[in-house]
Design a protein around this motif. Structure first.
Motif, short mmCIF file in Angstrom:
data_model
loop_
_atom_site.label_atom_id
_atom_site.label_comp_id
_atom_site.label_asym_id
_atom_site.label_seq_id
_atom_site.Cartn_x
_atom_site.Cartn_y
_atom_site.Cartn_z
N VAL A 88 47.93 42.28 34.36
CA VAL A 88 48.58 40.99 34.12
C VAL A 88 47.54 40.03 33.54
O VAL A 88 47.82 39.26 32.62
CB VAL A 88 49.20 40.43 35.42
CG1 VAL A 88 49.74 39.03 35.21
CG2 VAL A 88 50.31 41.36 35.91
N HIS A 89 46.35 40.07 34.10
CA HIS A 89 45.18 39.48 33.46
C HIS A 89 44.45 40.62 32.75
O HIS A 89 43.88 41.49 33.40
CB HIS A 89 44.26 38.82 34.49
CG HIS A 89 44.85 37.58 35.10
ND1 HIS A 89 44.69 37.27 36.42
CD2 HIS A 89 45.58 36.58 34.55
CE1 HIS A 89 45.30 36.12 36.68
NE2 HIS A 89 45.85 35.70 35.55
N TYR A 127 43.84 42.27 27.24
CA TYR A 127 43.02 43.45 27.53
C TYR A 127 41.98 43.63 26.44
O TYR A 127 40.79 43.86 26.72
CB TYR A 127 43.90 44.70 27.65
CG TYR A 127 43.09 45.96 27.89
CD1 TYR A 127 42.74 46.34 29.18
CD2 TYR A 127 42.64 46.76 26.84
CE1 TYR A 127 41.98 47.48 29.42
CE2 TYR A 127 41.87 47.89 27.06
CZ TYR A 127 41.55 48.24 28.36
OH TYR A 127 40.77 49.35 28.58
N GLU A 128 42.40 43.52 25.19
CA GLU A 128 41.48 43.74 24.07
C GLU A 128 40.43 42.64 23.98
O GLU A 128 39.29 42.89 23.59
CB GLU A 128 42.25 43.83 22.76
CG GLU A 128 43.11 45.08 22.68
CD GLU A 128 43.51 45.43 21.27
OE1 GLU A 128 43.77 46.64 21.04
OE2 GLU A 128 43.57 44.54 20.41
N ARG A 132 41.77 36.22 30.27
CA ARG A 132 42.76 35.94 31.31
C ARG A 132 44.08 35.47 30.71
O ARG A 132 45.14 35.72 31.28
CB ARG A 132 42.18 34.86 32.23
CG ARG A 132 43.00 34.56 33.47
CD ARG A 132 42.27 33.53 34.34
NE ARG A 132 43.02 33.19 35.53
CZ ARG A 132 42.93 33.83 36.69
NH1 ARG A 132 42.12 34.87 36.80
NH2 ARG A 132 43.64 33.45 37.74
N TRP A 133 44.01 34.77 29.59
CA TRP A 133 45.19 34.14 29.01
C TRP A 133 45.76 34.97 27.86
O TRP A 133 45.12 35.91 27.39
CB TRP A 133 44.83 32.75 28.48
CG TRP A 133 44.40 31.77 29.52
CD1 TRP A 133 44.62 31.84 30.87
CD2 TRP A 133 43.67 30.56 29.30
NE1 TRP A 133 44.08 30.75 31.49
CE2 TRP A 133 43.49 29.94 30.55
CE3 TRP A 133 43.15 29.94 28.15
CZ2 TRP A 133 42.83 28.72 30.70
CZ3 TRP A 133 42.49 28.73 28.29
CH2 TRP A 133 42.33 28.12 29.56
N HIS A 174 44.65 43.53 40.65
CA HIS A 174 43.83 42.50 40.01
C HIS A 174 42.35 42.69 40.34
O HIS A 174 41.97 43.53 41.15
CB HIS A 174 44.26 41.11 40.49
CG HIS A 174 45.52 40.62 39.86
ND1 HIS A 174 45.54 39.65 38.88
CD2 HIS A 174 46.81 40.97 40.08
CE1 HIS A 174 46.79 39.43 38.52
NE2 HIS A 174 47.58 40.21 39.22
N GLU A 175 41.53 41.84 39.71
CA GLU A 175 40.11 41.72 40.02
C GLU A 175 39.74 40.24 40.11
O GLU A 175 40.38 39.40 39.47
CB GLU A 175 39.24 42.34 38.92
CG GLU A 175 39.38 43.84 38.76
CD GLU A 175 38.47 44.41 37.69
OE1 GLU A 175 38.25 45.62 37.70
OE2 GLU A 175 37.98 43.63 36.82
N THR A 176 38.72 39.94 40.89
CA THR A 176 38.05 38.65 40.84
C THR A 176 36.64 38.90 40.33
O THR A 176 35.90 39.70 40.90
CB THR A 176 38.00 37.98 42.23
OG1 THR A 176 39.34 37.81 42.71
CG2 THR A 176 37.33 36.62 42.16
#
Length: 307
Positions: A88-89, A127-128, A132-133, A174-176
């Motif tokens: 998603v991010h 992704y590429e 985040r946006w 997700h990841e932080t």
């Protein structure tokens, strides 16, 4: 950890961005990896074992991104539905590759027990760009609501609509990262014309439960499984993780629907958002992917045992 910039290089402090600032931001984004080869290629290799569908297509300038989902081949209406989402991010790499690794290595374990629906990379443009946006400087993971401004979010909601009330579980991967503090939070503050308030990045894995329907035993079952793979983030000196009270080891809560978060898109009784910390000196990329897989398997196992 790197220190966040004193001020973000785009816009006027205290003034939200307009079109000119968004265009300036967009001009700074560069393609750093390939969705086609790193994600689509892996999904294509799963077609002999699973159904793959294109649930939407994002057109950004001259670029076109197919949105792909993987389904259980022997889908049966009488079985509970498990939804797994990643990317998603787009910059949160283990969410994407953890979802794909789960399908490749473990989805067959649940054949005849659940219907699996996996959307491994919800935001391929991001992704590429390792961002985040999306290209409109919109965060898809604050955009899961009616009339969503994010095409990524709207497409996923359309895909999920038929199973919204039938889902047993939704786990969103997700990841932080350290760049949350050095790039993405400063950018958010600048975009919205707000002051940037420095924070900390937790060292370790944690989960986000739904404060409107908390499932503490479920969350702890996932934590216990992941703890065998990688370390769990401790609370900070305030008893918090990223500004939220720690309600149990490695668990915080958000009002998922109120915030427009991906984990709110079904009415599943069991929901969680994983947060892996890939920048830890104590974790490898392989561990991060495996932690996501462990979380998915533990979540499904618990949900099936407590239907």
């Amino acid at each position: 950890m790197n220190t966040a910039p004193a001020s973000y290089p785009i816009g006027t402090p205290g003034t939200p961005w307009g079109e000119a600032e968004r265009n300036q931001w967009l001009s700074r984004q560069t393609r750093q990896r390939s969705y086609e080869s790193e994600v689509v290629g892996k999904i294509e290799r799963l077609r002999d074992r699973f159904d793959v569908e294109e649930y939407g297509r994002l057109e950004y300038g001259s670029e076109s991104f197919p949105l792909l989902a993987i389904r259980t081949r022997d889908w049966r209406d009488g079985l509970p539905v498990v939804l797994v989402t990643g990317g998603v991010h787009g910059y949160e790499t283990s969410g994407v590759h953890g979802a794909l690794q789960f399908v490749d290595q473990h989805a067959a374990d649940y054949a005849g027990r659940v219907n699996l629906l996996v959307a491994p990379c919800v935001s391929p443009w991001a992704y590429e760009r390792i961002h985040r946006w999306n290209p409109q400087a919109v965060d898809p993971n604050r955009s899961f609501h009616d009339d969503s401004p994010a095409g990524e979010s709207a497409a996923l909601m359309r895909l999920v609509a038929p199973i919204r009330d039938r889902a047993l579980l939704h786990i969103d991967l997700h990841e932080t990262t350290d760049t949350d503090e050095t790039e993405f939070r400063p950018a958010l503050a600048a975009r919205d014309g707000k002051p940037f308030e420095p924070g900390g990045i937790p060292d370790g894995f944690y989960l986000v439960d739904d404060s409107e329907n908390p499932q503490p035993e479920f969350q702890q079952a996932v934590i216990a499984a992941v703890e065998q793979v990688t370390h769990i983030a401790p609370a900070d000196g305030n008893g918090e993780i990223i500004g939220s009270p720690v309600v149990a080891p490695g668990v915080i809560q958000y009002p998922l629907k109120q915030l427009g978060l991906c984990a709110s898109i079904t009415n599943a009784p069991y929901k969680t958002t994983t947060e892996v910390y890939p920048d830890s000196p104590r974790a490898t990329p392989e561990q991060c992917n495996t932690a996501q897989v462990a979380a998915v398997c533990a979540a499904i196992d618990y949900a099936l045992a407590h239907r």
